[in-house]
Design an enzyme around this catalytic site. Sequence first.
Site, PDB file in Angstrom:
ATOM      1  N   GLY A  41     -83.456 -60.952-111.377  1.00  0.00           N
ATOM      2  CA  GLY A  41     -83.673 -62.156-110.570  1.00  0.00           C
ATOM      3  C   GLY A  41     -84.246 -61.830-109.208  1.00  0.00           C
ATOM      4  O   GLY A  41     -84.775 -60.730-108.966  1.00  0.00           O
ATOM      5  N   ASP A  42     -84.121 -62.777-108.309  1.00  0.00           N
ATOM      6  CA  ASP A  42     -84.702 -62.627-106.968  1.00  0.00           C
ATOM      7  C   ASP A  42     -83.883 -61.722-106.058  1.00  0.00           C
ATOM      8  O   ASP A  42     -84.416 -61.116-105.123  1.00  0.00           O
ATOM      9  CB  ASP A  42     -84.848 -63.997-106.304  1.00  0.00           C
ATOM     10  CG  ASP A  42     -83.510 -64.729-106.200  1.00  0.00           C
ATOM     11  OD1 ASP A  42     -82.763 -64.763-107.205  1.00  0.00           O
ATOM     12  OD2 ASP A  42     -83.198 -65.270-105.122  1.00  0.00           O
TER      13      ASP A  42
ATOM     14  N   THR B  69     -73.382 -66.321-106.689  1.00  0.00           N
ATOM     15  CA  THR B  69     -74.076 -65.190-106.044  1.00  0.00           C
ATOM     16  C   THR B  69     -73.617 -65.130-104.591  1.00  0.00           C
ATOM     17  O   THR B  69     -73.329 -66.163-103.997  1.00  0.00           O
ATOM     18  CB  THR B  69     -75.598 -65.426-106.120  1.00  0.00           C
ATOM     19  OG1 THR B  69     -76.012 -65.235-107.465  1.00  0.00           O
ATOM     20  CG2 THR B  69     -76.380 -64.471-105.222  1.00  0.00           C
TER      21      THR B  69
HETATM   22  N1  ASP Z   1     -80.568 -66.040-107.702  1.00  0.00           N
HETATM   23  C1  ASP Z   1     -79.685 -65.398-108.624  1.00  0.00           C
HETATM   24  C2  ASP Z   1     -80.509 -64.836-109.762  1.00  0.00           C
HETATM   25  O1  ASP Z   1     -81.419 -65.497-110.190  1.00  0.00           O
HETATM   26  C3  ASP Z   1     -78.650 -66.314-109.194  1.00  0.00           C
HETATM   27  C4  ASP Z   1     -77.962 -67.224-108.211  1.00  0.00           C
HETATM   28  O2  ASP Z   1     -78.187 -67.152-107.018  1.00  0.00           O
HETATM   29  O3  ASP Z   1     -77.141 -68.051-108.669  1.00  0.00           O
HETATM   30  O4  ASP Z   1     -80.215 -63.791-110.261  1.00  0.00           O
END
Ligand code: ASP
Length: 319
Positions: free
Chosen positions: A212-213, A182
């Site tokens: 996701g977040d 990410t």
């Molecule tokens: N936080 C991201 C999600 O959950 C994934 C990541 O940062 O690797 O979509």
Amino acid sequence: MRSNPGTCAVWPAVAPVLPVHGGAGRIVAGELDAARVAAASRGLHASLMAGMAVLRDGGSALDAVVAAVAILEDDEQFNAGRGAVLTVGGGVEHDAAVADGATRRAGAVTCVNGVRNPVRAARAVMDRTPHVLLSGDGALELARREGLELAPTGWFVTARRQKQLATLQRGCRVESEMTGGTVGAVAVDVEGHLAAATSTGGSAGQLAGRIGDTPLLGAGTWADDRSCAVSATGDGEAFILSVFAHEVDALVRLAGLDLGAACDRALQEVSARRGTGGCIGVRPDGTVAMPFTSPGMFRGWIDAAGNPRVGMFAGDLCQ
Ligand code: ASP
């Protein structure tokens, strides 16, 4: 769990500032092959250069973080844009967000497939609509209307991610070199304004429609000139439940913690929910924090002497 310090320093009154990240995960020294390390370093370096060029020309923090993230979206080393992870059915679902600390406005897209740079679509939501978050076809339609560059599904899907999905579907652990990815950037511009941007394909093998977040403002992405700008990466569900980025903001703005302590405290909330990950954060005075609880986090920053620096593992410090 204590977080790795990653980087936490106050630069001696040098603005502008622009750290970037390329994702947290099981990024372990000795497990990553040299080619992968070199390719990720090149990508982070290019992203830093693109973002800093905007800032050094007197551009806004918002323009800088979008420029920095767009470079990483185009780089198939990272889990965003081209080369992002695939859903359980092999689909492409991109999430991205931008936040502007000066105005405390923000925009985001989720579950979008077909926009070359989802971060630019997130910016369009903020700038060109009364909304904050657009999903799927609606986000694609906005991007088309705004003249953003579109791309077919095949452009985003790489052999590396197909192999990763197949590995997951066999129930095997994915190799270190496939984790993380990410991307995000935070910045302070010459006027002292803050911005944050984050972009991702989500988590590998996720259910279709999972969010996701990253595109949830206050979870994975946030900026407020009164306190800090934050871009997070890691186990998204734990970051959502911790309202992570806003927690950092509140700890700085309301509880008076310094940025590094606020990030650590918020990461403890993530750990309490069995999540790992990290973040990058900046304050208007140029304070930078890059802590993580995962084994590693791809990250880049410009040091006090103006040189681009890249770190991946726990021991890579800026000073
Ligand atoms: N936080 C991201 C999600 O959950 C994934 C990541 O940062 O690797 O979509």
